[in-house]
Enzyme design. Structure first.
Site, PDB file in Angstrom:
ATOM      1  CE1 TYR A 274       5.451 -18.881   2.457  1.00 17.57           C
ATOM      2  CE2 TYR A 274       7.621 -19.617   3.191  1.00 17.57           C
ATOM      3  CZ  TYR A 274       6.790 -18.622   2.706  1.00 17.57           C
ATOM      4  OH  TYR A 274       7.312 -17.357   2.459  1.00 17.57           O
TER       5      TYR A 274
ATOM      6  CE  LYS B  74       6.980 -18.249  -0.970  1.00 16.05           C
ATOM      7  NZ  LYS B  74       6.638 -17.152  -1.915  1.00 16.05           N
TER       8      LYS B  74
HETATM    9  P1  NAD Z   1       2.466  -9.534   3.298  1.00 16.56           P
HETATM   10  O1  NAD Z   1       1.418 -10.395   3.905  1.00 16.56           O
HETATM   11  O2  NAD Z   1       2.889  -8.302   4.008  1.00 16.56           O
HETATM   12  O3  NAD Z   1       2.056  -9.158   1.804  1.00 16.56           O
HETATM   13  C1  NAD Z   1       1.521 -10.104   0.912  1.00 16.56           C
HETATM   14  C2  NAD Z   1       0.503  -9.423   0.000  1.00 16.56           C
HETATM   15  O4  NAD Z   1       0.023 -10.397  -0.937  1.00 16.56           O
HETATM   16  C3  NAD Z   1      -0.715  -8.893   0.747  1.00 16.56           C
HETATM   17  O5  NAD Z   1      -0.994  -7.565   0.343  1.00 16.56           O
HETATM   18  C4  NAD Z   1      -1.838  -9.839   0.306  1.00 16.56           C
HETATM   19  O6  NAD Z   1      -3.110  -9.227   0.272  1.00 16.56           O
HETATM   20  C5  NAD Z   1      -1.375 -10.245  -1.066  1.00 16.56           C
HETATM   21  N1  NAD Z   1      -1.983 -11.497  -1.505  1.00 16.56           N
HETATM   22  C6  NAD Z   1      -2.208 -12.615  -0.760  1.00 16.56           C
HETATM   23  N2  NAD Z   1      -2.828 -13.538  -1.500  1.00 16.56           N
HETATM   24  C7  NAD Z   1      -3.006 -13.010  -2.735  1.00 16.56           C
HETATM   25  C8  NAD Z   1      -3.600 -13.484  -3.924  1.00 16.56           C
HETATM   26  N3  NAD Z   1      -4.162 -14.698  -3.987  1.00 16.56           N
HETATM   27  N4  NAD Z   1      -3.593 -12.676  -5.023  1.00 16.56           N
HETATM   28  C9  NAD Z   1      -3.049 -11.441  -4.958  1.00 16.56           C
HETATM   29  N5  NAD Z   1      -2.496 -10.941  -3.846  1.00 16.56           N
HETATM   30  C10 NAD Z   1      -2.471 -11.713  -2.744  1.00 16.56           C
HETATM   31  O7  NAD Z   1       3.687 -10.529   3.103  1.00 16.56           O
HETATM   32  P2  NAD Z   1       5.175 -10.350   2.511  1.00 16.56           P
HETATM   33  O8  NAD Z   1       6.070 -10.870   3.548  1.00 16.56           O
HETATM   34  O9  NAD Z   1       5.400  -9.031   1.928  1.00 16.56           O
HETATM   35  O10 NAD Z   1       5.105 -11.465   1.365  1.00 16.56           O
HETATM   36  C11 NAD Z   1       5.450 -11.239   0.030  1.00 16.56           C
HETATM   37  C12 NAD Z   1       6.146 -12.476  -0.507  1.00 16.56           C
HETATM   38  O11 NAD Z   1       7.382 -12.639   0.179  1.00 16.56           O
HETATM   39  C13 NAD Z   1       5.383 -13.783  -0.314  1.00 16.56           C
HETATM   40  O12 NAD Z   1       5.491 -14.570  -1.486  1.00 16.56           O
HETATM   41  C14 NAD Z   1       6.105 -14.447   0.833  1.00 16.56           C
HETATM   42  O13 NAD Z   1       5.968 -15.832   0.810  1.00 16.56           O
HETATM   43  C15 NAD Z   1       7.509 -13.994   0.561  1.00 16.56           C
HETATM   44  N6  NAD Z   1       8.450 -14.091   1.696  1.00 16.56           N
HETATM   45  C16 NAD Z   1       8.248 -13.376   2.824  1.00 16.56           C
HETATM   46  C17 NAD Z   1       9.156 -13.481   3.874  1.00 16.56           C
HETATM   47  C18 NAD Z   1       8.981 -12.717   5.169  1.00 16.56           C
HETATM   48  O14 NAD Z   1       9.646 -13.052   6.160  1.00 16.56           O
HETATM   49  N7  NAD Z   1       8.134 -11.702   5.211  1.00 16.56           N
HETATM   50  C19 NAD Z   1      10.274 -14.319   3.754  1.00 16.56           C
HETATM   51  C20 NAD Z   1      10.450 -15.033   2.575  1.00 16.56           C
HETATM   52  C21 NAD Z   1       9.526 -14.901   1.549  1.00 16.56           C
END
Ligand code: NAD
Length: 258
Positions: free
Chosen positions: A157, A161
């Site tokens: 991961y 990133k």
């Molecule tokens: P989430 O799981 O709530 O939402 C992610 C969405 O992406 C889901 O709807 C999923 O179906 C979709 N998805 C997954 N694989 C996919 C693919 N191959 N093609 C298209 N869609 C796909 O998670 P989130 O926390 O909202 O994550 C969004 C972004 O934020 C991600 O890149 C994650 O790494 C990043 N992020 C999240 C956090 C956190 O703490 N939540 C922190 C830092 C970064």
């Protein structure tokens, strides 16, 4: 809210949940037409319903960001349906279980890098030619705190990133003189569904032999709500950010400053 994005079109990947849904709703609130892209159809369509309920315009596209053909369909849908592609929030990402680097399975490594890193590249590759032909555009990629610092148990991961941060810098430079800005947000821990995917693959940070406190140790003493990340995304797309490109903005309650 203002209507500063009236007549503009935004694509958001991973828009069926969490940060992507919040960003899709915010773009729509500010007047943009939104292409809601997700690999899960049901939740993506629910985001469209929520936007339409609020009086906005949205279309769902079934996209796997690691598949460049489906990503091209997403961009074509934006242009065919709304006539332009002004903003892109390349946000889809996954998090697999916590594991020390020697315990990471090859399929897990490949899958994670395919979605989180290659998926940002496939999106930009399809989006940039349209924006260049228009003579304007703004892209925001979702990186992570894990793209700025190392995090024990999250090697794939964190590598993905850090890759997003590097890709954002480089593509930002490549397009700097062409009226297209490329930036990223680096969210700290945010209240979404992503943590359940960690639990789902059997990982438990409590039982890990390394310090996972960086993930929850936030100077502001709370996690972010997805709307707080969305606020930074629309800022970076707006004309208020007209001189900002190639950068990754931490939205992390002070974590990266610690
Ligand atoms: P989430 O799981 O709530 O939402 C992610 C969405 O992406 C889901 O709807 C999923 O179906 C979709 N998805 C997954 N694989 C996919 C693919 N191959 N093609 C298209 N869609 C796909 O998670 P989130 O926390 O909202 O994550 C969004 C972004 O934020 C991600 O890149 C994650 O790494 C990043 N992020 C999240 C956090 C956190 O703490 N939540 C922190 C830092 C970064």
């Amino acid at each position: 809210t203002t209507s500063r994005f009236q007549g503009k079109t935004a694509v958001v990947t991973g828009a069926g949940s969490g940060i992507g849904r919040a960003s899709a709703l915010r773009f729509a609130e500010e007047g943009a037409n939104v292409v809601v892209a997700d690999v899960v159809e049901e939740t993506g369509r629910e985001t469209v319903r929520l936007i339409e309920e609020g009086g906005g315009n949205a279309t769902f596209v079934d996209v796997d960001v690691s598949d460049s053909e489906s990503v091209q369909r997403m961009v074509d849908t934006a242009v065919d349906t709304y006539g332009s592609l002004d903003f892109a929030h390349n946000n889809a990402g996954i998090l697999t279980g916590f594991a020390e680097v020697t315990d990471v399975a090859e399929e897990q490594w490949d899958k994670l890098l395919d979605v989180n890193l290659k998926g940002v590249w496939t999106c930009m590759k399809a989006e940039l030619p349209v924006m260049e032909a228009q003579g304007s555009g703004a892209i925001v990629n979702t990186a992570s705190e894990a793209g700025l610092v190392g995090m024990g148990g999250l090697s794939s991961y964190s590598a993905s990133k850090h890759g997003v941060v590097g890709l954002t810098k480089t593509v930002g430079l490549e397009y700097a003189s062409r009226e297209i800005r490329v930036n990223a947000v680096a969210p700290g821990p945010t209240n979404t569904n992503i943590q359940s995917s960690v639990g789902g693959s059997g990982g438990n940070p409590e039982s890990m032999p390394f310090d996972t406190s960086a993930m929850v140790d936030v100077p502001m003493d709370r996690v972010a709500e997805p709307e707080e990340i969305a606020g930074a995304v629309v800022f970076l797309c707006s004309s208020d950010a007209s001189y900002i490109t190639g950068h990754t903005l931490p939205v992390d309650g002070g974590q990266a400053a610690d």
